[in-house]
Scaffold this active site. Structure first.
Site, short mmCIF file in Angstrom:
data_model
loop_
_atom_site.label_atom_id
_atom_site.label_comp_id
_atom_site.label_asym_id
_atom_site.label_seq_id
_atom_site.Cartn_x
_atom_site.Cartn_y
_atom_site.Cartn_z
N ARG B 47 0.86 -1.18 0.00
CA ARG B 47 0.00 0.00 0.00
C ARG B 47 0.90 1.24 0.00
O ARG B 47 2.12 1.14 0.15
CB ARG B 47 -0.93 -0.01 1.20
CG ARG B 47 -0.21 -0.41 2.48
CD ARG B 47 -0.61 0.30 3.70
NE ARG B 47 -0.41 1.74 3.61
CZ ARG B 47 0.76 2.35 3.79
NH1 ARG B 47 1.89 1.70 4.02
NH2 ARG B 47 0.84 3.67 3.74
N GLY B 48 0.26 2.40 -0.12
CA GLY B 48 1.01 3.64 -0.25
C GLY B 48 1.07 3.96 -1.73
O GLY B 48 1.47 3.11 -2.54
N ALA B 49 0.69 5.17 -2.09
CA ALA B 49 0.55 5.52 -3.50
C ALA B 49 1.80 5.19 -4.32
O ALA B 49 1.70 4.52 -5.36
CB ALA B 49 0.15 6.99 -3.64
N ASP B 238 -2.18 10.81 -1.91
CA ASP B 238 -2.54 9.77 -2.86
C ASP B 238 -2.86 10.34 -4.24
O ASP B 238 -2.74 9.65 -5.25
CB ASP B 238 -3.72 8.95 -2.34
CG ASP B 238 -3.27 8.07 -1.18
OD1 ASP B 238 -3.19 8.58 -0.06
OD2 ASP B 238 -2.93 6.90 -1.43
N ASN B 248 -5.77 12.34 0.50
CA ASN B 248 -4.90 11.51 1.34
C ASN B 248 -5.80 10.75 2.31
O ASN B 248 -7.02 10.94 2.33
CB ASN B 248 -3.87 12.40 2.06
CG ASN B 248 -2.77 11.59 2.73
OD1 ASN B 248 -2.20 10.68 2.11
ND2 ASN B 248 -2.48 11.87 3.97
N LYS B 249 -5.20 9.90 3.10
CA LYS B 249 -5.93 9.05 4.05
C LYS B 249 -7.01 9.82 4.81
O LYS B 249 -6.80 10.96 5.20
CB LYS B 249 -4.91 8.49 5.05
CG LYS B 249 -5.46 7.58 6.13
CD LYS B 249 -6.18 6.38 5.58
CE LYS B 249 -5.32 5.65 4.59
NZ LYS B 249 -6.09 4.76 3.70
#
Lengths: 343, 343
Positions: B47-49, B238, B248-249
């Site tokens: 995960r993580g863009a 993101d 973002n989150k």
């Protein structure tokens, strides 16, 4: 629609719904020892500022009824010991100390009473505190309900409902009364980390009462407000300073800022016994720091690596200027609060 | 101090650290099928863009290497099928689509290549994307580090670290580089509900690197800011619109408001590949709604009663005016972003 009854006095025992097991299990505890009650308060089996006050009052009654004291000094020492134990359970909710003070007042008021008479008087006082709390919840609901228009969506945090009081709650009393009057109200409930009182308790009791409730992560509340999905924010309180600064569940302060930023009214509903006239402002309210394991392994699974620090304050203080209005049993109020109108 | 390496290409397989098992278990997965990679992306094992972009590029390589196609049209169909599957995994992070576009560009650029040659060229491109990401992370860190003074405390949300990239991260790269240059930096990590990437991942990787980290509930961030315990807020992204609006989150938007309210700088660190020049503003960014069970029973325990609604957006959009500055591999930048400087 009938809100659940979470605390009652039956057959010389305090009957409480164990809130740590909700929503998966509905278990009532029959408590007949002060030490068991203290454990139940510390571990949040019973929780919510008004409910803690009621429970503590009956804790003193349990001590009186179970006392083996043969003379008055010994009896009073038993009561004092019980009160000290109960007072040590949680530092922030002022209702706890308020209720213990009232019980203390009974002892002082009847210097000539026998042990048996004093025990009966204490039981009567605790029953009165419980009855008053039920009554106060109803009145908070009645005063607050007109603030909610038909079709409103209300965002709430933690649990300030029937599970937090002997009655129908404080913040949720407003919703219950609005619904009883025929309005359709939808509720968004912050799950309320770390102990998830919003997800486990608020969603459960609203569901039991047939009210439409949607649970969200605390961090999603900003989006609910951004998208104009909530018409107001409504929370309870654990201690209110006379200037209106309000201690409530961690997350309330941020939520108040977010509500203000999005021009959404932010209401605090609480009995006037939550106002602490012994202090001036929120700076004097002690904030309970709770066990780091509530965050690191709250679900039985380790979610924080060993070695990391953990910051776990149970409450925060919302400055009075972020609060649109207070809903108490005496009506819609604004600070500063004066003692004469709020006994 | 050596940040962990969470994604690498070894022996024709993609090796990823399974982030769903952290912090209790360190398990590397050796992925050699596109379908397994798609599952790993959907379930946030990777995960993580930026990391998703790198992984997707190698997903196309896996499809090329494992293809049984005997002619070019069939081969291209295999690649297209793989790219479509990968593109369907998660909608918000733009790096995923950016990386797939680059892989597509290779196919277009070599119309005369054989299947074998094209597979080799695709592997070379994916390796370049990975190398570039590592390089970009280092440059983001170098550009951002001067923003952090010795002794600073940084508040972060979710995980924008080595676990979210092929390199040393984006937001956390800034911290790693500041620490490498001799500064003492303390980090407050929001636990980041519902999947606790802050608690499980950020705290873990900072701890591995010997950096002082304290985990808090997302709802306690306001108190950290109120008490002036954080000198700045630093997050990843993101997807960034050219006007600076940033997805973002979930929780980032609220945090940006709270930072602004307390006069604390709010920085976004991201590679320029996160900027989506195909849109105008954050309103056009699709927001992934994730499975309600992440909230209702995220850790194997039911925490929301049956019957309650659940709202689980994975991201929110922070308007550009709440962001003090962007840290990219090209330096400290402010929107609007122009395509020519951000290829």
């Amino acid at each position: 629609m009938a809100p659940v009854r979470s605390i009652s006095w039956e057959n010389n025992r305090l009957r409480i719904l164990d809130q740590t097991l909700l929503p998966s299990k509905i278990v009532y505890l029959e408590i007949d020892r002060v030490s068991d009650l203290a454990e139940a308060i510390v571990h949040l089996r019973v929780r919510g500022a008004p409910a803690i006050g009621v429970a503590a009052a009956f804790g003193v009654v349990l001590a009186a009824l179970r006392s083996s004291a043969e003379n008055m000094p010994e009896f009073k020492q038993h009561l004092r010991h019980a009160a000290n134990l109960l007072a040590s359970t949680r530092p922030t909710a002022v209702n706890l100390f308020w209720a213990l003070d009232r019980m203390d007042g009974v002892v002082d008021a009847y210097p000539g009473a026998s042990i048996r008479e004093l025990a009966a008087l204490l039981e009567k006082e605790a029953a009165a505190i419980l009855e008053e709390d039920r009554n106060v919840c109803g009145r908070i609901g009645e005063h607050g309900a007109p603030l909610l228009r038909d079709g409103f969506s209300v965002l709430t945090h933690c649990n300030a409902g029937a599970l937090a009081t002997a009655g129908i709650g404080t913040a949720l009393a407003v919703i219950y009364k609005a619904v009883q009057s025929g309005k359709t109200i939808k509720v968004f409930a912050d799950e309320t980390r770390p102990l998830l009182q919003g997800a486990r308790l608020t969603a459960w009791e609203l569901g039991q009462a047939g009210i439409d409730v949607t649970v969200l992560c605390d961090s999603a509340a900003a989006v609910i407000l951004q998208q104009k999905k909530a018409d107001c924010v409504l929370v309870g309180a654990d201690r209110i300073a006379p200037n209106g600064d309000t201690a409530n569940k961690i997350g309330t302060y941020g939520l108040a800022i977010l509500a203000g930023r999005h021009d959404v009214p932010f209401y605090v509903a609480a009995p006037s016994s939550t106002i602490d006239f012994s202090i001036q402002s929120g700076r004097e309210i002690p904030i309970e720091q709770r066990d780091f394991r509530e965050i690191s392994s709250g679900f039985g699974v380790q979610t924080v690596p060993d070695g990391a620090g953990i910051y776990n304050p149970a409450f925060d203080v919302t400055p009075h200027n972020l609060i649109s209005a207070f809903i108490t049993e005496n009506g819609i109020q604004r600070p500063p609060f004066k003692k004469k109108n709020n006994p």
